[in-house]
Design a protein around this motif. Structure first.
Motif, PDB file in Angstrom:
ATOM      1  N   GLU A  52     -78.052  13.219 -46.411  1.00 24.35           N
ATOM      2  CA  GLU A  52     -77.955  13.989 -45.270  1.00 24.35           C
ATOM      3  C   GLU A  52     -76.824  12.921 -44.980  1.00 24.35           C
ATOM      4  OE1 GLU A  52     -80.347  15.612 -42.411  1.00 24.35           O
ATOM      5  OE2 GLU A  52     -81.692  15.668 -43.929  1.00 24.35           O
ATOM      6  N   THR A  53     -76.269  13.234 -44.066  1.00 22.99           N
ATOM      7  CA  THR A  53     -75.549  12.233 -43.629  1.00 22.99           C
ATOM      8  C   THR A  53     -75.107  12.460 -42.282  1.00 22.99           C
ATOM      9  OG1 THR A  53     -73.063  12.979 -43.874  1.00 22.99           O
ATOM     10  CG2 THR A  53     -74.103  11.313 -45.881  1.00 22.99           C
ATOM     11  N   ALA A  54     -73.941  11.656 -41.895  1.00 21.64           N
ATOM     12  CA  ALA A  54     -74.613  11.984 -40.000  1.00 21.64           C
ATOM     13  C   ALA A  54     -73.246  13.706 -40.287  1.00 21.64           C
ATOM     14  CB  ALA A  54     -73.100  10.878 -39.458  1.00 21.64           C
ATOM     15  N   GLU A  55     -72.195  13.719 -40.939  1.00 26.05           N
ATOM     16  CA  GLU A  55     -71.329  14.494 -40.417  1.00 26.05           C
ATOM     17  C   GLU A  55     -71.963  15.687 -41.514  1.00 26.05           C
ATOM     18  OE1 GLU A  55     -70.492  11.791 -42.472  1.00 26.05           O
ATOM     19  OE2 GLU A  55     -70.032  10.685 -41.020  1.00 26.05           O
ATOM     20  N   GLY A  56     -73.243  15.765 -42.251  1.00 25.34           N
ATOM     21  CA  GLY A  56     -74.063  16.559 -42.264  1.00 25.34           C
ATOM     22  C   GLY A  56     -75.213  16.432 -44.178  1.00 25.34           C
ATOM     23  N   LEU A  57     -74.269  17.704 -44.750  1.00 24.56           N
ATOM     24  CA  LEU A  57     -75.184  17.384 -46.010  1.00 24.56           C
ATOM     25  C   LEU A  57     -74.106  17.322 -46.727  1.00 24.56           C
ATOM     26  CD1 LEU A  57     -78.090  20.536 -46.153  1.00 24.56           C
ATOM     27  CD2 LEU A  57     -78.053  17.593 -45.637  1.00 24.56           C
ATOM     28  N   ARG A  58     -74.304  16.429 -48.438  1.00 26.71           N
ATOM     29  CA  ARG A  58     -72.847  15.811 -49.043  1.00 26.71           C
ATOM     30  C   ARG A  58     -73.812  15.739 -50.646  1.00 26.71           C
ATOM     31  NH1 ARG A  58     -69.076  13.253 -47.310  1.00 26.71           N
ATOM     32  NH2 ARG A  58     -68.323  12.222 -48.983  1.00 26.71           N
ATOM     33  N   LEU A  59     -73.165  16.913 -51.411  1.00 26.22           N
ATOM     34  CA  LEU A  59     -73.555  16.523 -52.341  1.00 26.22           C
ATOM     35  C   LEU A  59     -72.012  16.122 -53.849  1.00 26.22           C
ATOM     36  CD1 LEU A  59     -74.962  17.800 -54.929  1.00 26.22           C
ATOM     37  CD2 LEU A  59     -73.961  20.415 -54.599  1.00 26.22           C
ATOM     38  N   PRO A  60     -72.225  14.987 -54.439  1.00 28.07           N
ATOM     39  CA  PRO A  60     -71.199  14.760 -55.167  1.00 28.07           C
ATOM     40  C   PRO A  60     -71.202  15.659 -56.333  1.00 28.07           C
ATOM     41  CG  PRO A  60     -72.991  12.903 -55.378  1.00 28.07           C
ATOM     42  CD  PRO A  60     -73.260  14.594 -54.140  1.00 28.07           C
ATOM     43  N   LEU A  61     -70.513  16.193 -57.079  1.00 31.39           N
ATOM     44  CA  LEU A  61     -70.463  16.850 -58.457  1.00 31.39           C
ATOM     45  C   LEU A  61     -68.828  16.107 -59.553  1.00 31.39           C
ATOM     46  CD1 LEU A  61     -70.346  20.000 -56.675  1.00 31.39           C
ATOM     47  CD2 LEU A  61     -72.548  19.114 -58.238  1.00 31.39           C
ATOM     48  N   VAL A  62     -69.015  16.724 -60.572  1.00 35.47           N
ATOM     49  CA  VAL A  62     -68.078  16.472 -61.608  1.00 35.47           C
ATOM     50  C   VAL A  62     -67.680  17.620 -61.901  1.00 35.47           C
ATOM     51  CG1 VAL A  62     -66.987  15.806 -64.240  1.00 35.47           C
ATOM     52  CG2 VAL A  62     -68.676  13.802 -61.913  1.00 35.47           C
ATOM     53  N   LEU A  63     -66.854  18.201 -61.890  1.00 32.13           N
ATOM     54  CA  LEU A  63     -66.126  20.043 -62.443  1.00 32.13           C
ATOM     55  C   LEU A  63     -65.907  20.188 -63.690  1.00 32.13           C
ATOM     56  CD1 LEU A  63     -64.793  22.479 -61.095  1.00 32.13           C
ATOM     57  CD2 LEU A  63     -62.549  20.698 -60.905  1.00 32.13           C
ATOM     58  N   ALA A 111     -55.038  20.708 -56.645  1.00 31.10           N
ATOM     59  CA  ALA A 111     -54.769  20.961 -57.897  1.00 31.10           C
ATOM     60  C   ALA A 111     -55.947  20.050 -58.637  1.00 31.10           C
ATOM     61  CB  ALA A 111     -53.792  20.082 -57.776  1.00 31.10           C
ATOM     62  N   LEU A 112     -57.364  20.695 -58.745  1.00 34.21           N
ATOM     63  CA  LEU A 112     -58.596  19.884 -59.422  1.00 34.21           C
ATOM     64  C   LEU A 112     -58.216  20.062 -60.715  1.00 34.21           C
ATOM     65  CD1 LEU A 112     -61.275  20.283 -56.842  1.00 34.21           C
ATOM     66  CD2 LEU A 112     -59.821  18.887 -57.220  1.00 34.21           C
ATOM     67  N   PRO A 113     -58.494  18.909 -61.709  1.00 33.62           N
ATOM     68  CA  PRO A 113     -58.583  19.364 -62.834  1.00 33.62           C
ATOM     69  C   PRO A 113     -59.536  19.112 -63.317  1.00 33.62           C
ATOM     70  CG  PRO A 113     -57.552  16.701 -62.478  1.00 33.62           C
ATOM     71  CD  PRO A 113     -57.964  17.854 -61.501  1.00 33.62           C
ATOM     72  N   GLN A 114     -59.709  19.351 -64.704  1.00 31.76           N
ATOM     73  CA  GLN A 114     -60.730  19.149 -65.402  1.00 31.76           C
ATOM     74  C   GLN A 114     -61.583  17.380 -65.977  1.00 31.76           C
ATOM     75  OE1 GLN A 114     -61.456  20.703 -69.576  1.00 31.76           O
ATOM     76  NE2 GLN A 114     -63.599  19.611 -69.639  1.00 31.76           N
ATOM     77  N   ASP A 115     -63.228  17.765 -65.475  1.00 30.25           N
ATOM     78  CA  ASP A 115     -62.785  16.087 -65.310  1.00 30.25           C
ATOM     79  C   ASP A 115     -63.223  15.289 -64.217  1.00 30.25           C
ATOM     80  OD1 ASP A 115     -64.466  16.411 -67.424  1.00 30.25           O
ATOM     81  OD2 ASP A 115     -62.879  15.673 -68.826  1.00 30.25           O
ATOM     82  N   THR A 116     -62.574  15.475 -62.522  1.00 30.84           N
ATOM     83  CA  THR A 116     -62.632  15.310 -61.188  1.00 30.84           C
ATOM     84  C   THR A 116     -63.763  15.179 -60.119  1.00 30.84           C
ATOM     85  OG1 THR A 116     -60.655  16.450 -60.927  1.00 30.84           O
ATOM     86  CG2 THR A 116     -61.155  16.195 -59.305  1.00 30.84           C
ATOM     87  N   GLU A 117     -64.134  14.642 -60.425  1.00 34.19           N
ATOM     88  CA  GLU A 117     -64.737  13.717 -59.441  1.00 34.19           C
ATOM     89  C   GLU A 117     -64.567  14.477 -58.022  1.00 34.19           C
ATOM     90  OE1 GLU A 117     -66.291   9.874 -59.243  1.00 34.19           O
ATOM     91  OE2 GLU A 117     -65.968   9.434 -62.031  1.00 34.19           O
ATOM     92  N   LEU A 118     -65.936  14.845 -57.434  1.00 26.81           N
ATOM     93  CA  LEU A 118     -65.570  15.794 -56.005  1.00 26.81           C
ATOM     94  C   LEU A 118     -67.265  15.702 -55.187  1.00 26.81           C
ATOM     95  CD1 LEU A 118     -66.578  19.027 -55.690  1.00 26.81           C
ATOM     96  CD2 LEU A 118     -65.007  19.622 -57.410  1.00 26.81           C
ATOM     97  N   THR A 119     -66.978  15.790 -53.836  1.00 22.71           N
ATOM     98  CA  THR A 119     -67.975  15.701 -52.721  1.00 22.71           C
ATOM     99  C   THR A 119     -68.024  16.950 -52.226  1.00 22.71           C
ATOM    100  OG1 THR A 119     -67.696  13.225 -53.286  1.00 22.71           O
ATOM    101  CG2 THR A 119     -69.260  14.998 -51.565  1.00 22.71           C
ATOM    102  N   LEU A 120     -68.493  18.235 -52.571  1.00 25.29           N
ATOM    103  CA  LEU A 120     -68.849  19.138 -51.347  1.00 25.29           C
ATOM    104  C   LEU A 120     -69.333  18.643 -50.511  1.00 25.29           C
ATOM    105  CD1 LEU A 120     -70.448  21.940 -54.040  1.00 25.29           C
ATOM    106  CD2 LEU A 120     -67.733  21.823 -53.334  1.00 25.29           C
ATOM    107  N   THR A 121     -68.904  18.965 -48.961  1.00 18.82           N
ATOM    108  CA  THR A 121     -69.853  18.669 -47.487  1.00 18.82           C
ATOM    109  C   THR A 121     -69.915  19.782 -46.853  1.00 18.82           C
ATOM    110  OG1 THR A 121     -67.388  18.233 -46.396  1.00 18.82           O
ATOM    111  CG2 THR A 121     -68.599  16.446 -47.482  1.00 18.82           C
ATOM    112  N   ALA A 122     -71.204  19.837 -45.928  1.00 18.03           N
ATOM    113  CA  ALA A 122     -70.886  21.388 -45.445  1.00 18.03           C
ATOM    114  C   ALA A 122     -72.067  21.139 -44.336  1.00 18.03           C
ATOM    115  CB  ALA A 122     -72.302  22.170 -46.763  1.00 18.03           C
ATOM    116  N   SER A 123     -71.908  21.618 -43.525  1.00 15.97           N
ATOM    117  CA  SER A 123     -72.839  21.366 -42.229  1.00 15.97           C
ATOM    118  C   SER A 123     -73.044  22.985 -41.638  1.00 15.97           C
ATOM    119  CB  SER A 123     -72.068  20.630 -41.334  1.00 15.97           C
ATOM    120  OG  SER A 123     -71.190  20.879 -40.600  1.00 15.97           O
TER     121      SER A 123
END
Length: 96
Positions: free
Chosen positions: A7-18, A64-76
């Motif tokens: 939980e953050t001030a901007e909403g929820l965050r989930l780090p992932l690796v594609l 243009a997300l290649p394989q093994d990209t680190e990304l974060t999904l954020t949602a509010s």
């Protein structure tokens, strides 16, 4: 997976690796946007190269997300947690 959602001030965050072989190309990007549109929450994909509206296939493709990209999904919004869990499950289903 629930433990990784923060939980953050901007909403929820989930780090992932594609882990999608070939990266997030047209077909999985379209399906990801379609899955995101099922939720009322505002959902974004963030990488070191920028961010995109997860509900827009063109925005997702523009990263243009290649394989093994680190990304974060954020949602509010009212169903933010369900949105992150649903999109993470979808991306996980694309693994080799």
């Amino acid at each position: 997976m629930h433990e990784a959602i923060a939980e953050t001030a901007e909403g929820l965050r989930l780090p992932l690796v594609l882990r999608v072989r070939g990266g997030l190309h047209a077909r999985p990007a379209a399906k990801l946007a379609q899955e995101a549109q099922r939720f009322a929450a505002d959902i974004r994909i963030e990488t070191e190269n920028g961010q995109a509206d997860a509900k827009s296939m063109l925005d997702v493709l523009s990263l243009a997300l290649p394989q093994d990209t680190e990304l974060t999904l954020t949602a509010s919004g009212p169903d933010a947690r369900a949105a992150l869990e649903g999109l993470a499950a979808y991306l996980d289903s694309l693994r080799d």
